[in-house]
Structures are given as structure tokens and as C-alpha cells.
Design a protein around this motif. Structure first.
Motif, short mmCIF file in Angstrom:
data_model
loop_
_atom_site.label_atom_id
_atom_site.label_comp_id
_atom_site.label_asym_id
_atom_site.label_seq_id
_atom_site.Cartn_x
_atom_site.Cartn_y
_atom_site.Cartn_z
N TYR A 254 0.86 -1.18 0.00
CA TYR A 254 0.00 0.00 0.00
C TYR A 254 0.90 1.24 0.00
N ILE A 255 0.93 1.93 -1.14
CA ILE A 255 1.69 3.18 -1.25
C ILE A 255 0.72 4.31 -0.92
N THR A 256 0.82 4.84 0.27
CA THR A 256 -0.18 5.79 0.76
C THR A 256 0.38 7.20 0.77
N ILE A 257 -0.42 8.14 0.30
CA ILE A 257 -0.02 9.54 0.20
C ILE A 257 -0.98 10.38 1.04
N ASP B 72 1.68 5.72 -12.73
CA ASP B 72 1.14 5.22 -13.99
C ASP B 72 2.24 4.68 -14.91
N ALA B 73 3.40 5.33 -14.89
CA ALA B 73 4.51 4.88 -15.74
C ALA B 73 4.98 3.49 -15.36
N HIS B 74 4.76 3.11 -14.10
CA HIS B 74 5.23 1.82 -13.62
C HIS B 74 4.10 0.85 -13.32
N GLY B 75 2.87 1.20 -13.71
CA GLY B 75 1.74 0.31 -13.50
C GLY B 75 1.38 0.12 -12.05
N LEU B 76 1.56 1.15 -11.22
CA LEU B 76 1.27 1.09 -9.80
C LEU B 76 0.01 1.89 -9.48
N ARG B 77 -0.61 1.55 -8.36
CA ARG B 77 -1.77 2.30 -7.88
C ARG B 77 -1.45 2.88 -6.51
N GLY B 78 -1.83 4.13 -6.32
CA GLY B 78 -1.60 4.78 -5.05
C GLY B 78 -2.89 4.94 -4.25
N VAL B 79 -2.73 5.10 -2.95
CA VAL B 79 -3.85 5.37 -2.04
C VAL B 79 -3.65 6.77 -1.48
N PHE B 80 -4.52 7.69 -1.86
CA PHE B 80 -4.40 9.08 -1.45
C PHE B 80 -5.36 9.34 -0.29
N PHE B 81 -4.79 9.53 0.89
CA PHE B 81 -5.58 9.86 2.08
C PHE B 81 -5.78 11.38 2.08
N HIS C 299 10.49 4.10 10.38
CA HIS C 299 9.23 3.90 9.66
C HIS C 299 9.43 4.01 8.16
N ALA C 300 8.55 3.32 7.43
CA ALA C 300 8.66 3.21 5.97
C ALA C 300 8.00 4.42 5.31
N GLN C 301 8.74 5.50 5.29
CA GLN C 301 8.30 6.74 4.64
C GLN C 301 9.36 7.14 3.62
N ILE C 302 8.92 7.77 2.54
CA ILE C 302 9.84 8.11 1.46
C ILE C 302 10.96 9.02 1.96
N SER D 177 0.85 -7.98 3.72
CA SER D 177 0.89 -6.60 3.20
C SER D 177 2.03 -5.83 3.84
N PHE D 178 2.33 -4.69 3.22
CA PHE D 178 3.34 -3.77 3.73
C PHE D 178 2.89 -2.37 3.33
N THR D 179 2.91 -1.43 4.29
CA THR D 179 2.38 -0.08 4.04
C THR D 179 3.50 0.95 4.06
N VAL D 180 3.55 1.76 3.02
CA VAL D 180 4.53 2.83 2.86
C VAL D 180 3.80 4.16 2.90
N VAL D 181 4.42 5.17 3.50
CA VAL D 181 3.81 6.49 3.65
C VAL D 181 4.59 7.54 2.86
N SER D 182 3.87 8.46 2.27
CA SER D 182 4.46 9.68 1.73
C SER D 182 3.43 10.80 1.91
#
Length: 324
Positions: free
Chosen positions: A5-8, A52-61, A214-217, A239-244
Motif C-alpha cells: 500500500y503506497i499511501t499519500i 502510472d509509468a510503472h503500472g502502480l496504484r496509489g492510495v491518497f488519504f 518507519h517506511a516513509q519516502i 501486506s506492507f504499508t509505505v507512507v508519503s
């Protein structure tokens, strides 16, 4: 397969509004959401371009609380492009905006920096208001929540359960001295049922000493983040959750692009898209499930080489762009 989960956290700046005035909505959008600079923009549109360039989906909080001052349109401007690009929109709340709301404050004159500062009924009213604004701005009813500053408590989770929001991702095991007051520990590092919802912890890795990171950019290098995800996959993590953040690729004063962090984000997305056995997930499409069959204590061990190089990279970024 391990879901990543790439969360923004996507938010206007309450600090800027307090310091410079609530009349500067467009300027706030430019520096917090679009992240415009003379060298280009690196906010949500750019982040989606990389996804989009890498075929990924983000989760925008997305934080709807600025609608207290600027109306629903200010949130629609954020939500609509995200949904048009096929990414996920979920609920984020910074209660600092209540201080600026005046008569629009849904809980009267009460204010606080974090949602955990409030009693159950007030938290329920805040979350209900924020959810309604997010939906009015065009988002589907949210199924997941993250508190601003991670500042939630068990009361928050009970309020989320009352509202039918089944996932909370406000617990950061890698920030033990932060604003989160949820009664989970740094050993709770996998999704679990807690206070009527599924708590989804922020990913972390072992750091120097007895600490976690913590897993943040802005907190880990691309090398560390990808190593953590490979470790999660190898250990059977569901699962694994990343924050930005929407503004995370800018310098601290938000005046220029932080090219070190920008390249880190790009390398992370490229590496993730090429990694077998993992996929970028959303709370709407494939929400996290509680872990039941793995060692909850498993965590990526410290690599002095990886982490040492990150410290050097961070020192250079701080010198060039200020600390994030």
C-alpha cells in the motif's frame, strides 16, 4: 503475493493558512497539493505520473477539513483528478483546521491539534463531517482512515467502527514517541483487529540501536524500502504499508524540488514494479487482511551498509534542501 500500500497523505497546509491567512487558498494548493516550483511540479499529479509509468496504484488519504473555510470545491479540486486517474481516495483528518473554522466548527468552539484530543461524541462528529465532505467532493464512501500526525487513539477506532469505516492506518511502530495514542505497541507490526476495526500499521525496519525506522519516502532510502518489501514477501507478510505526502518531494520550505527525494521516489516505484511476488494494492480493491500465520516479530534486520548510506544521503539532502 504481498500487497504493498503506497499511501499519500494529501493535505493543504494548516500551518500556512494560520501564518499567511485563510484567503490564500490557491497559493496553499500550489505549495501543498500541486507543489509548483520554477523547475516544475512534483505534487499529486507528478506522483500519479510516476505510478502510472510503472503500472502502480496509489492510495491518497485526502484531508477534507479545509472545506470548513473554503467549501467542498477546495476538496473536489484534489479528489477529482485522483479518481480520474484510477487511484484510491481514502479519509485523512487534521483537526488543526477547527481553530480556523469559526462558526463552521461542527463541535462548537472546541479545538485540538489531534483527533485524540477529543471525546467520543466529538470525534464521531468530526469524522462524520469529514466523510460527508469527501463524498460530496466526489469520492466513494471511504473504507479507510489515517489521523493527521498519526494522532489517533482507541476512541478514534471505536468512532470509525460506529461509522462503518473498517480500516485504520494511524499506528506507526517505527515512531514510538509520536502523537499516536492507540493502545498497540511497536511489536504490533502486522494488520490486526483492534477496537472494532482492522488496524493496519505503517511498515518499518530495524534501525541503529534498539530503534525502528518507519517506511516513509523521506525516512528510508529506496534501497531500504525495497529490501523491506522483499523481506515481507519472503516471510509471507500479507501486506506492507509505505507512507508519503503530497508535498514530500519538495524542500522543507516548499520552494524547490528536493531532487534527492524525488529520485528516491522514482527508484522505489521502478524497483517495486519490477519485483516479483508483490503488487500495489488499494483499500477499495484489495483491502488488508489480518495476519494469522506469520511471525509478528519478523522485521528486516539492520544493514549497516544500507542504513549508513541512507544517513549520508539524508545529510546531503538536509544540507541542500533543509530537513523534511
Amino acid at each position: 503475493m504481498t500487497a504493498v500500500y503506497i499511501t499519500i497523505d494529501t493535505e493543504y497546509s494548516a500551518g500556512f493558512a494560520k501564518a499567511e491567512g485563510v484567503h490564500l487558498r490557491e497559493e496553499n494548493f500550489a505549495r501543498s497539493i500541486a507543489c509548483d516550483t520554477p523547475a516544475g511540479s512534483v505534487g499529486t499529479t507528478y506522483q500519479m505520473d510516476v505510478f502510472d509509468a510503472h503500472g502502480l496504484r496509489g492510495v491518497f488519504f485526502v484531508d477534507p477539513m479545509p472545506a470548513l473555510i473554503w467549501g467542498v470545491e477546495s476538496i473536489t479540486d484534489i479528489v477529482e483528478p485522483i479518481l480520474m486517474r484510477g487511484h484510491d481516495v481514502q479519509l485523512h483528518v487534521h483537526t488543526e483546521w477547527l481553530e480556523l473554522a469559526g462558526d463552521a466548527n461542527p463541535i462548537g468552539s472546541r479545538t485540538g491539534d489531534n483527533i485524540a484530543d477529543f471525546e467520543f461524541e466529538d470525534q464521531l462528529a468530526i469524522l462524520d463531517y469529514a466523510r460527508d465532505v469527501l463524498v460530496a467532493a466526489g469520492a466513494p464512501p471511504p473504507t479507510a482512515f489515517r489521523a493527521g500526525n498519526y494522532g489517533a487513539n482507541d476512541v478514534t477506532l471505536r468512532a470509525l467502527s460506529e461509522l462503518g469505516i473498517g480500516y485504520d492506518t494511524s499506528h506507526p511502530p517505527g515512531i514510538p514517541d509520536g502523537a499516536c495514542e492507540i493502545s498497540l505497541s511497536s511489536n504490533d507490526r502486522q494488520p490486526l483487529e483492534h477496537e472494532g476495526v482492522i488496524a493496519v500499521p505503517i511498515g518499518c525496519v530495524a534501525n541503529f540501536g534498539q530503534d525502528y525506522r518507519h517506511a516513509q519516502i523521506t525516512a528510508l532510502s529506496a534501497w531500504e524500502l525495497l529490501a523491506a518489501i522483499r523481506h515481507a514477501k519472503a516471510n509471507g507478510f500479507p501486506s506492507f504499508t509505505v507512507v508519503s505526502h503530497s508535498f514530500e518531494l519538495l524542500s522543507r520550505d516548499r520552494s524547490q524540488i528536493n531532487h534527492i527525494v524525488q529520485k528516491r521516489f522514482e527508484r522505489f516505484c521502478a524497483g517495486l514494479s519490477a519485483m516479483p511476488g508483490v503488487y500495489s494494492a488499494t483499500f477499495t480493491g484489495t483491502p488488508p487482511q489480518p495476519a494469522t500465520t506469520i511471525d509478528p516479530g519478523a522485521i528486516l534486520p539492520l544493514s549497516e551498509v544500507r542504513s549508513g548510506l541512507r544517513l549520508a544521503e539524508q545529510a546531503l539532502a538536509n544540507l541542500m534542501y533543509g530537513t523534511n
